[in-house]
Design an enzyme around this catalytic site. Sequence first.
Site, PDB file in Angstrom:
ATOM      1  N   CYS A 112       0.818  -1.229   0.000  1.00  0.00           N
ATOM      2  CA  CYS A 112       0.000   0.000   0.000  1.00  0.00           C
ATOM      3  C   CYS A 112       0.843   1.267   0.000  1.00  0.00           C
ATOM      4  O   CYS A 112       0.336   2.347  -0.283  1.00  0.00           O
ATOM      5  CB  CYS A 112      -0.934   0.005   1.206  1.00  0.00           C
ATOM      6  SG  CYS A 112      -1.992  -1.432   1.256  1.00  0.00           S
ATOM      7  N   HIS A 251      -3.651   6.852   2.674  1.00  0.00           N
ATOM      8  CA  HIS A 251      -4.024   5.543   2.126  1.00  0.00           C
ATOM      9  C   HIS A 251      -5.424   5.199   2.635  1.00  0.00           C
ATOM     10  O   HIS A 251      -5.719   5.303   3.827  1.00  0.00           O
ATOM     11  CB  HIS A 251      -2.997   4.500   2.576  1.00  0.00           C
ATOM     12  CG  HIS A 251      -3.405   3.094   2.253  1.00  0.00           C
ATOM     13  ND1 HIS A 251      -3.902   2.736   1.027  1.00  0.00           N
ATOM     14  CD2 HIS A 251      -3.394   1.965   2.999  1.00  0.00           C
ATOM     15  CE1 HIS A 251      -4.183   1.443   1.032  1.00  0.00           C
ATOM     16  NE2 HIS A 251      -3.893   0.949   2.219  1.00  0.00           N
ATOM     17  N   ASN A 281     -10.086  -0.576  -0.187  1.00  0.00           N
ATOM     18  CA  ASN A 281      -8.625  -0.479  -0.134  1.00  0.00           C
ATOM     19  C   ASN A 281      -8.054  -0.987  -1.456  1.00  0.00           C
ATOM     20  O   ASN A 281      -8.089  -2.177  -1.732  1.00  0.00           O
ATOM     21  CB  ASN A 281      -8.117  -1.315   1.054  1.00  0.00           C
ATOM     22  CG  ASN A 281      -6.602  -1.303   1.185  1.00  0.00           C
ATOM     23  OD1 ASN A 281      -5.892  -0.861   0.290  1.00  0.00           O
ATOM     24  ND2 ASN A 281      -6.120  -1.804   2.312  1.00  0.00           N
TER      25      ASN A 281
END
Length: 324
Positions: A112, A251, A281
């Site tokens: 990520c 994020h 996500n």
Amino acid sequence: MKARITGTGSYAPTRVLTNADLERMVATSDEWIRERTGIRERHIAGAGEACSDLAVQAGTRALAAAGLAATDLDIILVATCTGDYPLPATACLVQHQLGATKAAACDLSAACCGFVYALSVADAYVKTGMRHVLVIGSEVMSAITDWTDRNTCVLFGDGAGAAVISASEGEQGILSTHLRSDGNLCGLIAVPGGGSRTPPSEKVIAERMHCIKMKGHETFKVAVRTLEEIARETLAANHLRVEDLDLYVPHQANVRILKAVMERLGLPIEKVMLNLDRYGNTSAASIPMALDEAVRAGRIKDGSLVMLGAFGAGLTWASAMIRW
Ligand code: ACO
């Protein structure tokens, strides 16, 4: 000389998977997913749609926004943990599709945090002589999601975001980047099978070791701590206060993680870019997708002070301060 983001772009596959759809797949509920994560729906790649396909769409849009041709690019960096193949690099496929005939190409793997890590590489390349770098975060998380595991399958989505980074005189550009990792925590989020440690086999497939396994609760706590720490470090390095920020683009993993970070930093929600309700996500794609949405919505303008913050598998965490 600064490395400046001169264009952004993003792309999400057309198919939308809602929480109601997930209710029909695993023992979960729309209410649980919204309350525990903030996610309402996510986009899922179509059959035959791979990481490079999403990346090409986002990259094309970023180049158009920057007013550049693909042949202007010196290098393409694709941040991903779901590339088309173990090799060649997805960036090479993107380079071919875009017709970026003069560009080098390689991938960067930092889960990520991939986009922020790649941005720091682009910053260094520009400061050492390159003129135009295309950084793309692109992920087909659905390909490594265990659709029978309610602990993880409600969290992830597919998408791509891109930014063109160009050499620029003046004050606008990347002010600093901050990168961290702690491999001691590698077991919190992992795809344990399919690599050289445990090559693909019937056992790997049967035990779904080719899919993401995550200790969500532990990850949650580390995420809050590391995002706060690196945000403070980034502000201090630039002699800035939280009040100076125009927008924080984190994020997009879980709205509860982000609310805890906002509270600790004293950052009002109006100054935080959130779009995880619609995308979930998307790993390395999440920050550049959110960045592009913020730019196109007019939330980021010339001169805006923008801070990025990411955490993910590795564990890794990272941030960047940008004068837009
Ligand atoms: N629906 C209903 N119940 C569920 C679901 C679901 N989808 N998932 C888990 N539960 C249950 C659990 O089984 C547990 O039940 P139990 O108490 O009977 O055992 C209960 O809900 C609570 O589980 P917790 O794990 O304690 O829930 P938590 O509040 O921590 O939320 C979540 C879980 C959403 C995963 C959260 O921990 C989280 O977001 N963690 C961070 C994940 C993350 O951001 N990862 C980062 C990066 S990924 C990457 O880098 C690729």
